[in-house]
Write a protein that holds these residues in place. Sequence first.
Motif, PDB file in Angstrom:
ATOM      1  N   PRO A 179       0.737  -1.240   0.201  1.00 53.17           N
ATOM      2  CA  PRO A 179       0.046  -0.038  -0.483  1.00 53.17           C
ATOM      3  C   PRO A 179       0.858   1.379   0.194  1.00 53.17           C
ATOM      4  O   PRO A 179       1.677   1.104   0.799  1.00 53.17           O
ATOM      5  N   ALA A 180       0.129   2.106  -0.596  1.00 58.15           N
ATOM      6  CA  ALA A 180       1.557   3.431  -1.043  1.00 58.15           C
ATOM      7  C   ALA A 180       1.407   4.160   0.317  1.00 58.15           C
ATOM      8  O   ALA A 180       1.964   5.093   0.634  1.00 58.15           O
ATOM      9  N   THR A 181      -0.043   3.542   1.352  1.00 56.32           N
ATOM     10  CA  THR A 181      -0.427   5.153   2.403  1.00 56.32           C
ATOM     11  C   THR A 181       0.710   4.958   3.467  1.00 56.32           C
ATOM     12  O   THR A 181       1.531   5.454   3.863  1.00 56.32           O
ATOM     13  N   LEU A 182       1.948   3.322   2.981  1.00 58.14           N
ATOM     14  CA  LEU A 182       2.535   2.905   4.673  1.00 58.14           C
ATOM     15  C   LEU A 182       3.786   4.591   4.019  1.00 58.14           C
ATOM     16  O   LEU A 182       4.558   4.758   4.528  1.00 58.14           O
ATOM     17  N   ASP A 183       4.301   4.333   2.698  1.00 54.79           N
ATOM     18  CA  ASP A 183       5.897   5.048   2.243  1.00 54.79           C
ATOM     19  C   ASP A 183       4.884   6.535   2.391  1.00 54.79           C
ATOM     20  O   ASP A 183       5.949   8.057   2.294  1.00 54.79           O
ATOM     21  N   GLU A 184       3.482   7.040   2.067  1.00 51.45           N
ATOM     22  CA  GLU A 184       3.139   8.504   1.715  1.00 51.45           C
ATOM     23  C   GLU A 184       3.177   8.563   3.638  1.00 51.45           C
ATOM     24  O   GLU A 184       3.619   9.952   4.060  1.00 51.45           O
ATOM     25  N   ALA A 185       2.889   8.111   4.568  1.00 45.73           N
ATOM     26  CA  ALA A 185       2.992   8.095   6.044  1.00 45.73           C
ATOM     27  C   ALA A 185       4.405   8.993   5.866  1.00 45.73           C
ATOM     28  O   ALA A 185       4.863   9.691   7.157  1.00 45.73           O
ATOM     29  N   LEU A 188       5.592  11.797   4.673  1.00 43.30           N
ATOM     30  CA  LEU A 188       5.266  13.095   6.020  1.00 43.30           C
ATOM     31  C   LEU A 188       5.492  12.687   6.785  1.00 43.30           C
ATOM     32  O   LEU A 188       5.743  13.856   7.213  1.00 43.30           O
ATOM     33  N   ASP A 189       6.755  11.814   7.300  1.00 46.07           N
ATOM     34  CA  ASP A 189       7.289  11.888   8.372  1.00 46.07           C
ATOM     35  C   ASP A 189       8.784  12.179   8.154  1.00 46.07           C
ATOM     36  O   ASP A 189       9.838  12.425   8.944  1.00 46.07           O
ATOM     37  N   GLY A 190       9.323  12.497   7.129  1.00 45.02           N
ATOM     38  CA  GLY A 190      10.358  13.499   6.217  1.00 45.02           C
ATOM     39  C   GLY A 190      11.416  12.038   6.109  1.00 45.02           C
ATOM     40  O   GLY A 190      12.895  12.431   6.053  1.00 45.02           O
ATOM     41  N   ALA A 191      10.867  10.309   5.959  1.00 42.61           N
ATOM     42  CA  ALA A 191      11.716   9.853   5.638  1.00 42.61           C
ATOM     43  C   ALA A 191      12.302   9.892   4.174  1.00 42.61           C
ATOM     44  O   ALA A 191      11.357  10.836   3.322  1.00 42.61           O
ATOM     45  N   ARG A 192      13.747   9.576   3.992  1.00 42.75           N
ATOM     46  CA  ARG A 192      13.750   9.826   2.725  1.00 42.75           C
ATOM     47  C   ARG A 192      13.881   9.060   1.701  1.00 42.75           C
ATOM     48  O   ARG A 192      13.349   7.798   2.136  1.00 42.75           O
ATOM     49  N   PRO A 193      13.784   8.186   0.567  1.00 39.33           N
ATOM     50  CA  PRO A 193      13.642   7.697  -0.262  1.00 39.33           C
ATOM     51  C   PRO A 193      14.186   6.307   0.095  1.00 39.33           C
ATOM     52  O   PRO A 193      13.467   5.255   0.287  1.00 39.33           O
TER      53      PRO A 193
ATOM     54  N   THR B   2      -4.278   7.998  -2.173  1.00 34.65           N
ATOM     55  CA  THR B   2      -3.608   9.071  -2.333  1.00 34.65           C
ATOM     56  C   THR B   2      -3.894  10.520  -1.127  1.00 34.65           C
ATOM     57  O   THR B   2      -4.986   9.968  -0.287  1.00 34.65           O
ATOM     58  N   VAL B   3      -3.199  10.813  -0.657  1.00 38.29           N
ATOM     59  CA  VAL B   3      -3.181  11.908   0.729  1.00 38.29           C
ATOM     60  C   VAL B   3      -3.674  12.742   0.207  1.00 38.29           C
ATOM     61  O   VAL B   3      -3.510  13.432  -1.070  1.00 38.29           O
ATOM     62  N   ASP B   4      -4.370  13.730   0.674  1.00 39.32           N
ATOM     63  CA  ASP B   4      -4.798  14.934   1.030  1.00 39.32           C
ATOM     64  C   ASP B   4      -3.907  15.236   0.420  1.00 39.32           C
ATOM     65  O   ASP B   4      -3.242  16.433   0.401  1.00 39.32           O
ATOM     66  N   PRO B   5      -5.040  16.418  -1.111  1.00 40.41           N
ATOM     67  CA  PRO B   5      -4.690  16.882  -1.773  1.00 40.41           C
ATOM     68  C   PRO B   5      -4.039  18.601  -1.121  1.00 40.41           C
ATOM     69  O   PRO B   5      -3.003  19.097  -1.066  1.00 40.41           O
ATOM     70  N   GLY B   6      -4.154  18.498   0.094  1.00 38.06           N
ATOM     71  CA  GLY B   6      -3.977  19.532   1.160  1.00 38.06           C
ATOM     72  C   GLY B   6      -2.532  19.763   1.951  1.00 38.06           C
ATOM     73  O   GLY B   6      -2.046  20.507   1.285  1.00 38.06           O
ATOM     74  N   ILE B   7      -2.111  18.631   1.816  1.00 39.81           N
ATOM     75  CA  ILE B   7      -0.850  17.885   2.692  1.00 39.81           C
ATOM     76  C   ILE B   7      -0.272  17.804   1.424  1.00 39.81           C
ATOM     77  O   ILE B   7      -0.373  17.319   0.910  1.00 39.81           O
ATOM     78  N   LYS B   8       1.060  19.093   1.555  1.00 44.60           N
ATOM     79  CA  LYS B   8       2.224  19.558   0.554  1.00 44.60           C
ATOM     80  C   LYS B   8       3.280  18.079   0.800  1.00 44.60           C
ATOM     81  O   LYS B   8       3.779  17.881   1.946  1.00 44.60           O
ATOM     82  N   LEU B   9       3.937  16.828   0.116  1.00 45.99           N
ATOM     83  CA  LEU B   9       4.650  15.894  -0.085  1.00 45.99           C
ATOM     84  C   LEU B   9       5.763  16.698  -0.019  1.00 45.99           C
ATOM     85  O   LEU B   9       5.744  17.338  -1.289  1.00 45.99           O
ATOM     86  N   PRO B  10       6.548  16.216   0.497  1.00 46.98           N
ATOM     87  CA  PRO B  10       8.174  16.890   0.350  1.00 46.98           C
ATOM     88  C   PRO B  10       8.309  16.395  -1.282  1.00 46.98           C
ATOM     89  O   PRO B  10       8.467  15.282  -1.324  1.00 46.98           O
ATOM     90  N   ARG B  11       9.612  17.098  -2.131  1.00 43.12           N
ATOM     91  CA  ARG B  11       9.557  17.233  -3.495  1.00 43.12           C
ATOM     92  C   ARG B  11      11.121  16.442  -3.381  1.00 43.12           C
ATOM     93  O   ARG B  11      11.936  16.595  -2.477  1.00 43.12           O
ATOM     94  N   TRP B  12      11.184  15.287  -3.936  1.00 40.95           N
ATOM     95  CA  TRP B  12      12.688  14.981  -3.951  1.00 40.95           C
ATOM     96  C   TRP B  12      13.798  15.020  -4.956  1.00 40.95           C
ATOM     97  O   TRP B  12      13.135  14.906  -5.634  1.00 40.95           O
ATOM     98  N   ARG B  13      14.478  15.798  -5.025  1.00 40.70           N
ATOM     99  CA  ARG B  13      15.709  15.434  -6.283  1.00 40.70           C
ATOM    100  C   ARG B  13      17.361  14.972  -5.001  1.00 40.70           C
ATOM    101  O   ARG B  13      17.923  14.638  -4.172  1.00 40.70           O
ATOM    102  N   PRO B  14      17.783  15.099  -6.653  1.00 39.58           N
ATOM    103  CA  PRO B  14      17.785  14.775  -8.138  1.00 39.58           C
ATOM    104  C   PRO B  14      17.166  13.592  -8.070  1.00 39.58           C
ATOM    105  O   PRO B  14      16.986  13.803  -9.854  1.00 39.58           O
ATOM    106  N   GLY B  15      16.262  13.146  -7.480  1.00 40.22           N
ATOM    107  CA  GLY B  15      15.091  13.081  -8.497  1.00 40.22           C
ATOM    108  C   GLY B  15      16.237  10.932  -8.688  1.00 40.22           C
ATOM    109  O   GLY B  15      16.656  10.686  -8.368  1.00 40.22           O
TER     110      GLY B  15
END
Lengths: 290, 301
Positions: A179-185, A188-193, B2-15
């Motif tokens: 489930p994608a919700t696991l990594d989304e959570a 949000l907690d700031g985990a890197r890929p 997917t996550v609620d659109p109101g919450i901003k997910l951090p973007r990752w670089r360099p990808g």
Amino acid sequence: MSAALVERKSRRTARPPINLTRPLIYLCSLLIVIWSVGPFLWQLSTSLQLDRDLIGDQPKLLPIPLCFDHFVNIFVAKDFHRYILNSVVVAGASTLLCLIIGAVAAYALARLDVRGRFGILGFVLAVSMFPQIAVVAPLYVLASTLGWLDTYRVLIVVYLALGLPFVIWVLFGHFRTIPATLDEAARLDGARPLTIFFRIIIPIALPGIVTTGLLSFIASWNEFMFALAFTSDINRQTVPVGIANFTDLHYVPWGDIAAASVVVTFPLVALVLIFQRNIISGITGGAVKE
Amino acid sequence: MTVDPGIKLPRWRPGPWLLLVPALGAIGAVSVYPVLLGLWLSFRNTTLSSPDDAFVGVSNYQQLFADGQFWNAWGHTIEFTGVSTFFETVIGLAMALVLTERFLGRGIVRAAMLIPWAIPTVVTSKMFGWLFDGQHGLVNYLGHFFGVIHTNINWYGSPEFALPTIIVADVWKTTPFMALLLLAGLQTIPASLTEAASIDGANPWQQFWMVRFPLLAPSLLIAAMFRALDAFRIFDLVYVLTGGGPADSTEVLSTLTYKNLFSALQFGYGSALSTLMFFTEIIIAAGFGVFLLKRFREVKL
């Protein structure tokens, strides 16, 4: 409801039609088992028989008396353990690398926004269908330029690349089921890929990764053409090359060949039987239900 | 989800591309680049045993099309691919139909079916070499025993039986795997459909042809195409069992190419052969890839 229909219905419940399906299914499945296992059992029996029984007028189905000469012979006279060692090194190293590199790539494709992921997957699939004979000559030229002929690394690198498409596809499928919700959570907690990859994806997908590794190990263990082309030294040749070269000058040593076959196939058969459920779902993309 | 659109997910670089680099690099170096190099070699007269290494245009290809050995191998490859794929699909389908039924010991049967697939092809060749041995082979003995044959047949030592023997070995090795693929396809067909047909009075034969077969057709097609692509490049079985003989009666494109490359050391000519094989496969694979991707998009992975 007409009387005739009622009568017919009652007759049907009273006397059910004789069902031939069951015995037929058992007969067919028995045939399938004989078909699948028979030749291997014959090879096993052959490996345990005396040479003189093998060329007798009437083949013996069972190895009586038991004779282990062929097994002794392949190790003492034919140095079979060297081929085994080479195969273990080559197949082991290429599988390990394949899993690491393939899992990372599959994670990126399954989870991160890679543009054109289906293009990449399609490309990878297309590459896996390249006839291997089309790359053997150019790779030979490259390997000889680099001085890589008769080395472990040439086979390891080649098997790594040959195994990657399969590993990427299967692990891509596995990772998509998490489930994608696991990594989304976690995001949000700031985990890197890579944290998500190592702390969430890998542990959950571990059974699938192990099976995938097993399948790619079997593929490398069994590969013949590149090993034949790139190695000429017994210290680097793998098991299939060793067995293919098992011919004596004056006769074909069927007993020795059978013994060698049994030695290299037994571990595979054992692994396959232990992991059969995982393997079937691995090769069929998880579509076979219980 | 997917996550609620109101919450901003951090973007990752360099990808995420960085994670793909090792895999695509390895595939590029070992598959893509060599194919291009092979294409280049196919226009040269490179021979490892002599200093010849010059651009010769399309003369390798001209020579190829005029080469009787090439057409001989081409014919055998097509025959092998067609016949073995046909039998593997038909027998595999029959096995899959048996395995969809629930019965005691089904797991054991399925496990047994993995054995031919797991055995190294080189071992399969030797195994069938022994089973079909002209003098002491079990097959000749059983043939005598059941009165099917009256003199020993030199199976893979005679031009007329050699290719059929190789086909039998390949069918043995690959059919169970095919059956498992088709089983997966069969199990995606809801049981309610066949039940409904059965209530409407369809017999099992009709149920198969009217309900299961049409629904299975796409999986059947995919499996057969996969198999055909693989059969087209057959090498191990032929090389080990007959080496292309007797009298070139089992020579296929891969073994012919291999001999041109590593026995005659004609890398230019051999590369023309392998490039031709490559394009034949890429045409089939491209059609297949497009078909498959379309299906994947339809089910929205």
